[in-house]
Design an enzyme around this catalytic site. Structure first.
Site, mmCIF file in Angstrom:
data_model
loop_
_atom_site.group_PDB
_atom_site.id
_atom_site.type_symbol
_atom_site.label_atom_id
_atom_site.label_comp_id
_atom_site.label_asym_id
_atom_site.label_seq_id
_atom_site.Cartn_x
_atom_site.Cartn_y
_atom_site.Cartn_z
ATOM 1 N N CYS A 252 -20.358 -1.563 7.886
ATOM 2 C CA CYS A 252 -19.682 -2.841 7.991
ATOM 3 C C CYS A 252 -20.265 -3.646 9.133
ATOM 4 O O CYS A 252 -21.292 -3.312 9.704
ATOM 5 C CB CYS A 252 -18.184 -2.621 8.230
ATOM 6 S SG CYS A 252 -17.416 -1.451 7.090
ATOM 7 N N ILE B 76 -16.486 4.916 1.378
ATOM 8 C CA ILE B 76 -15.524 6.014 1.214
ATOM 9 C C ILE B 76 -14.123 5.415 1.165
ATOM 10 O O ILE B 76 -13.831 4.458 1.895
ATOM 11 C CB ILE B 76 -15.662 7.025 2.369
ATOM 12 C CG1 ILE B 76 -17.001 7.768 2.271
ATOM 13 C CG2 ILE B 76 -14.510 8.020 2.387
ATOM 14 C CD1 ILE B 76 -17.292 8.676 3.447
ATOM 15 N N GLU C 177 -20.071 5.613 9.958
ATOM 16 C CA GLU C 177 -19.491 6.740 9.225
ATOM 17 C C GLU C 177 -19.267 7.900 10.188
ATOM 18 O O GLU C 177 -20.128 8.188 11.031
ATOM 19 C CB GLU C 177 -20.426 7.221 8.100
ATOM 20 C CG GLU C 177 -20.773 6.178 7.054
ATOM 21 C CD GLU C 177 -19.645 5.868 6.097
ATOM 22 O OE1 GLU C 177 -18.622 6.596 6.120
ATOM 23 O OE2 GLU C 177 -19.775 4.910 5.318
#
Length: 634
Positions: A2, A54, A77
């Site tokens: 992001c 996810i 992540e």
């Protein structure tokens, strides 16, 4: 994967304008096309752009903790989040999503700053604790994910994943930093200790800052650093077994995703290793992507195809053509700061190709730094052996004279290009390695600069921070210090910056399994003979992978992800090189000697010398400064 943004007031609890956060988020829509969000409270505002990987529908950001006492925006992540989730549940934590963001919030609430050491992943995040009224900014161990910040005149701190977000804030002062230009011309990128704008900072890899509303921003705190201080004494067979275990764990941990996943495949040792271990762990064919060049001597697609056939991958190829130099302006816009690593162009192309088939791609970045796979590291190791035998009092005069007298033979076979080696041997090991890393040596920069720029630069030299870093490194040898420099200086500033910007430009998440910190910590404890063996670097890794890959893949000469810029600058870019030298943005700064730039361009175009690296640097700097400071544009 992001992009994040934020505004934090360190002088009081003034309200934050959501429109400013929106503007800071809009300019990085490419990083997060799947969702956006803004949250504000007195004295603080957080913004987020989401690329769903996810828990696709269940983890919107900014995210509140279960009890509402903390808010998070997160880029990256956490690969071990499921294990941490189970541990936190045993401590009483409750979860309402199935993603890693909520785990970060719970980890902070249970362990405080100690939570950082528990995360195995790539990340840059901002976590606001409403009870303590503090903002935690943190970056992962190796700097895979970026974080820029600046303190404004009103005492507010603004931050974001990319520099363009800070530029979207009207109060940011866009004053070019001449010392960043010195850094850039030395290394081809602006290192993490500086920014092209004075007053803008990059949070260092493995660092955090804890901000408060009633105090000036504190200095960053290092929460992790790589160390070469210890040595493993196990047998080679045991080290191979341990390495293979670590490699498998690193790769499989990064294969978790709720979206299509694949890998970059160049046909070199590192990407081939990742693909081989992915194929071993996957029931379905691995999706692989390779980029080639329409210049035979630079094309590696044949090697990639060989590995793809061996493992039955779903393989895709694309060629970078001789007219892809037209992407220059796009590259300048992606990186914000001047960036002269020419491999950014094929990296962007392979990311574009990968995004047509997957949302997540595993890369082979990091192994050269950790296991001593670069040619310069092998040369440095051998030079250090010479330095140990010949005292400096003899080396300095002898090799210094040879270096000054030996011609700069760009046209000669590599073994005959001895000028750089002689000059390196005349100096101590750290100075010698700084010279090996430099794109433009100190004497080359001196000839470029005008008297006005020399006055601005003063006593500063780009090599000074690197030398300080190497001399303070937790290391036992010259090879250790060289690898430490690569892992902590070049890797975050160049390699990881390149991969982050080019992958995020096309909304692709790139993961680096060979930078799993447990794998790197194993590599840094290896005896030197298990890293460099004779003239071969990355020795133990290559021996370990012989059960997976043929010797002609493992032991062929390293090519690297290069581009035909020398030919471009004698052909389609020749007039642009001349324009930069004679009347472009750089000329309008008054910082450079126009006559010397013209001589560099003309000697290269005529084929008398290979000045492609410095000309590419100057071309990218010219375009970048024109974009950053419109007053310099034509």
């Amino acid at each position: 994967m992001c992009g994040i943004a934020g505004i934090f007031h360190t002088q009081g609890m003034k309200p934050v304008d959501p429109a400013r956060l929106q503007a800071m988020g809009d300019v990085i829509a490419h990083r997060g096309p799947d969702g956006e969000g803004i949250w504000t409270a007195p004295g603080v505002g957080l913004g987020h752009r989401r690329l769903s990987i996810i828990d696709l529908a269940g983890s919107p950001q900014p995210m509140a903790s279960t009890d509402g006492s903390a808010m998070l925006v997160f880029n990256g992540e956490i690969y071990n989040y499921r294990e941490l989730r189970r541990e936190l549940q045993a401590l009483g934590a409750q979860f309402h999503t199935d993603g890693d963001s909520e785990v970060i919030l719970a980890a902070w609430q249970h362990w405080g700053l100690d939570c950082l050491a528990r995360f195995n992943g790539m990340f840059a995040f901002a976590l606001y604790d409403l009870r303590a009224r503090t903002l935690l900014l943190a970056r992962d161990r190796f700097g895979v994910k970026p974080l820029h910040m600046a303190t404004l005149a009103d005492g507010s701190v603004i931050f974001g994943s990319e520099l363009k977000q800070l530029m979207a804030h009207p109060m940011l002062r866009r004053t070019l930093d001449p010392l960043a230009v010195e850094d850039y011309l030395a290394w081809g990128f602006v290192p993490d200790h500086r920014s092209i704008f004075a007053g803008v900072e990059k949070l260092g890899a493995g660092h955090y800052r804890l901000l408060r509303h009633d105090a000036p921003p504190p200095s960053p705190v290092r929460w992790w650093q790589v160390s070469f201080a210890e040595r493993d004494t196990a047998s080679e067979r045991d080290l191979e077994a341990h390495l293979l275990h670590r490699l498998r764990k690193a790769v499989t941990s990064r294969m978790a995703a709720d979206v299509p996943l694949g890998a970059f495949l160049s046909g070199g040792v590192d990407s081939s290793t990742v693909v081989a271990l992915m194929a071993e762990a996957s029931a379905d064919p691995v999706k692989t992507c390779a980029i080639g060049f329409d210049v035979a001597g630079l094309d590696e697609t044949g090697w990639a195809a060989q590995v793809a056939r061996r493992y039955g991958t779903d393989h895709h190829e694309r060629m970078v053509s001789s007219d892809d130099f037209q992407l220059i302006d796009r590259l300048v816009g992606l990186f914000d700061e001047p960036f002269a690593d020419a491999s950014a162009l094929p990296t962007l192309r392979v990311c574009e190709l990968a995004r047509e088939h997957v949302t997540v791609a595993l890369s082979g970045d990091g192994a050269d730094e950790a296991f001593a796979g670069y040619r310069r590291q092998v040369f440095h190791h051998r030079e250090e052996q010479v330095r140990a035998l010949v005292p400096q009092s003899l080396r300095g005069p002898l090799f210094g004279t040879l270096g000054r007298l030996y011609p700069k033979a760009d046209w000669a076979p590599r073994p005959l290009r001895a000028k750089a080696t002689f000059l390196a041997l005349a100096q101590d090991g750290d100075l010698g390695y700084a010279r090996a890393l430099a794109v433009t040596a100190p004497e080359g920069r001196e000839r470029l600069y005008s008297p006005d720029f020399l006055a601005l630069r003063g006593a500063y030299r780009a090599e000074q921070p690197l030398l300080a870093l190497m001399r303070e490194a937790p290391a036992r040898s010259g090879l250790d210090r060289a690898q430490y420099a690569d892992l902590t200086f070049t890797l975050p500033g160049d390699i990881l910056t390149k991969v982050d910007r080019t992958s995020m430009a096309v909304s692709l998440e790139a993961r680096e399994p060979l930078l799993d910190h447990r794998l790197v910590e194993f590599a840094t404890r290896l005896p030197e003979s298990m890293r460099v063996h004779g003239a071969t670097g990355k020795w133990l890794m290559k021996q370990t992978m012989r059960r997976y890959l043929p010797d002609d893949v493992l032991f062929r000469p390293k090519m690297g992800f290069v581009t035909p810029i020398a030919a471009w600058l004698r052909g389609p870019l020749a007039q642009q090189a001349r324009a930069v030298a004679s009347g472009g943005t750089l000329a309008r700064t008054g910082w450079f000697e126009a006559g010397h730039m013209v001589a560099l361009a003309e000697s290269h175009i005529a084929g008398r010398a290979d000045n492609s690296r410095i000309l590419w640097q100057l071309l990218m700097l010219d375009r970048s400064l024109a974009r950053l400071d419109p007053s310099l544009a034509a």
